[in-house]
Write a protein that holds these residues in place. Structure first.
Motif, PDB file in Angstrom:
ATOM      1  N   MET A 264       1.143  -1.119   0.156  1.00  0.00           N
ATOM      2  CA  MET A 264      -0.011   0.058   0.097  1.00  0.00           C
ATOM      3  C   MET A 264       1.008   1.174  -0.161  1.00  0.00           C
ATOM      4  N   ILE A 265       0.324   2.247  -0.495  1.00  0.00           N
ATOM      5  CA  ILE A 265       1.166   3.512  -0.703  1.00  0.00           C
ATOM      6  C   ILE A 265       0.072   4.709  -0.482  1.00  0.00           C
ATOM      7  N   SER A 266       0.678   5.650   0.269  1.00  0.00           N
ATOM      8  CA  SER A 266      -0.180   6.760   0.767  1.00  0.00           C
ATOM      9  C   SER A 266      -0.335   7.697  -0.747  1.00  0.00           C
ATOM     10  N   VAL A 267      -1.373   8.304  -0.850  1.00  0.00           N
ATOM     11  CA  VAL A 267      -1.601   9.045  -2.019  1.00  0.00           C
ATOM     12  C   VAL A 267      -0.874  10.705  -1.786  1.00  0.00           C
ATOM     13  N   ASN A 268      -0.297  10.808  -0.452  1.00  0.00           N
ATOM     14  CA  ASN A 268       0.743  11.842  -0.497  1.00  0.00           C
ATOM     15  C   ASN A 268       2.023  11.635  -1.169  1.00  0.00           C
ATOM     16  N   ASP A 269       2.299  10.300  -1.330  1.00  0.00           N
ATOM     17  CA  ASP A 269       3.622   9.835  -2.051  1.00  0.00           C
ATOM     18  C   ASP A 269       3.391   9.818  -3.652  1.00  0.00           C
ATOM     19  N   PHE A 270       2.450  10.511  -4.121  1.00  0.00           N
ATOM     20  CA  PHE A 270       1.955  10.188  -6.035  1.00  0.00           C
ATOM     21  C   PHE A 270       3.269  10.872  -6.369  1.00  0.00           C
TER      22      PHE A 270
ATOM     23  N   GLU B 114     -10.326  11.782 -13.935  1.00  0.00           N
ATOM     24  CA  GLU B 114      -9.680  12.564 -12.914  1.00  0.00           C
ATOM     25  C   GLU B 114     -10.238  11.984 -11.738  1.00  0.00           C
ATOM     26  N   LYS B 115      -9.594  11.907 -10.598  1.00  0.00           N
ATOM     27  CA  LYS B 115     -10.039  11.349  -9.327  1.00  0.00           C
ATOM     28  C   LYS B 115      -9.422  12.249  -8.067  1.00  0.00           C
ATOM     29  N   THR B 116     -10.328  12.115  -7.234  1.00  0.00           N
ATOM     30  CA  THR B 116      -9.737  12.977  -5.725  1.00  0.00           C
ATOM     31  C   THR B 116      -9.620  11.907  -4.674  1.00  0.00           C
ATOM     32  N   PHE B 117      -8.637  12.048  -4.134  1.00  0.00           N
ATOM     33  CA  PHE B 117      -8.473  11.379  -2.823  1.00  0.00           C
ATOM     34  C   PHE B 117      -8.158  12.182  -1.557  1.00  0.00           C
TER      35      PHE B 117
ATOM     36  N   LYS C  30     -10.365  26.002   4.471  1.00  0.00           N
ATOM     37  CA  LYS C  30     -11.512  25.352   5.268  1.00  0.00           C
ATOM     38  C   LYS C  30     -11.540  23.802   4.668  1.00  0.00           C
ATOM     39  N   GLY C  31     -11.477  22.963   5.855  1.00  0.00           N
ATOM     40  CA  GLY C  31     -11.774  21.798   5.360  1.00  0.00           C
ATOM     41  C   GLY C  31     -10.513  20.925   5.381  1.00  0.00           C
ATOM     42  N   ALA C  32     -10.603  19.656   4.759  1.00  0.00           N
ATOM     43  CA  ALA C  32      -9.413  18.746   4.930  1.00  0.00           C
ATOM     44  C   ALA C  32      -8.561  18.861   3.586  1.00  0.00           C
ATOM     45  N   ALA C  33      -7.414  18.570   3.633  1.00  0.00           N
ATOM     46  CA  ALA C  33      -6.421  18.701   2.443  1.00  0.00           C
ATOM     47  C   ALA C  33      -6.814  17.273   1.518  1.00  0.00           C
ATOM     48  N   PHE C  34      -6.722  17.412   0.233  1.00  0.00           N
ATOM     49  CA  PHE C  34      -6.865  16.172  -0.550  1.00  0.00           C
ATOM     50  C   PHE C  34      -5.735  16.197  -1.476  1.00  0.00           C
TER      51      PHE C  34
END
Length: 185
Positions: A1-7, A51-54, A32-36
């Motif tokens: 598994m890999i974190s989307v932060n490491d894309f 296009e996909k948002t994580f 405002k709100g969480a990072a993505f």
């Protein structure tokens, strides 16, 4: 598994049962709100771009793609035959599976075949290829002042916009990502 932060661009991942290559990504931290992470993915099986948002920190599966160096041999009807340079094993790919890549392939050319758990996903072309012009209008002296271009057909059937000084028989360097003229060889 890999974190989307490491894309990173070119990374292959498993999402929703598909094998995807990250083409582009952007980390977004709204006030405002969480990072993505907003990403642009290409399905390696179908070629579709999505296009996909994580959510930041979300985990996805990393797909291990094996690249095998193979040589393009010939077309056999609707099938195209490639040979492994080390084991001499041959595989066939349908014209529909490599429709875009056929515009740049010529016999005896070496390419990378992408494989995932024994399944052939497609071809990875070099960044540029050298192709010979088979048909173009002759250039007229003095036409280069405007810096225009004219269509030229290369040996694979691809039509490329080229400068006026290019003539039939010239060898050209063509960019495989967008099919554009780079220079004369």
């Amino acid at each position: 598994m890999i974190s989307v932060n490491d894309f990173r661009t070119g990374l292959t991942i498993e999402v929703d049962g598909g094998i995807w290559r990250v083409m582009d990504f952007q980390h977004v931290k709204p006030g405002k709100g969480a990072a993505f992470v907003r990403s642009k993915l290409r399905n390696l099986r179908t070629g579709a771009i999505q296009e996909k948002t994580f959510r930041a920190g979300e985990k996805v599966g990393k797909a291990q793609i094996d690249n095998r160096r193979m040589q393009y041999l010939y077309a056999n009807g609707d099938q195209h035959v490639f040979m492994d340079n080390e084991s001499y094993e041959q595989i066939e790919l349908s014209a529909a599976a490599i429709d875009y890549e056929l515009k740049f392939l010529k016999e005896n050319m070496e390419v990378q075949i992408m494989m995932y758990q024994g399944e052939t996903l497609g071809i990875e072309l070099p960044n540029t290829v050298e192709l010979t012009v088979t048909e173009t209008e002759p250039g007229i002296k003095g036409d280069t002042a405007s810096g225009g271009s004219k269509p030229a057909t290369v040996e694979t059937g691809l039509i490329v916009q080229v400068p006026f000084f290019v003539n039939e028989g010239d060898k050209l360097i063509i960019n495989t990502t967008d099919g554009s003229y780079v220079s004369r060889a």
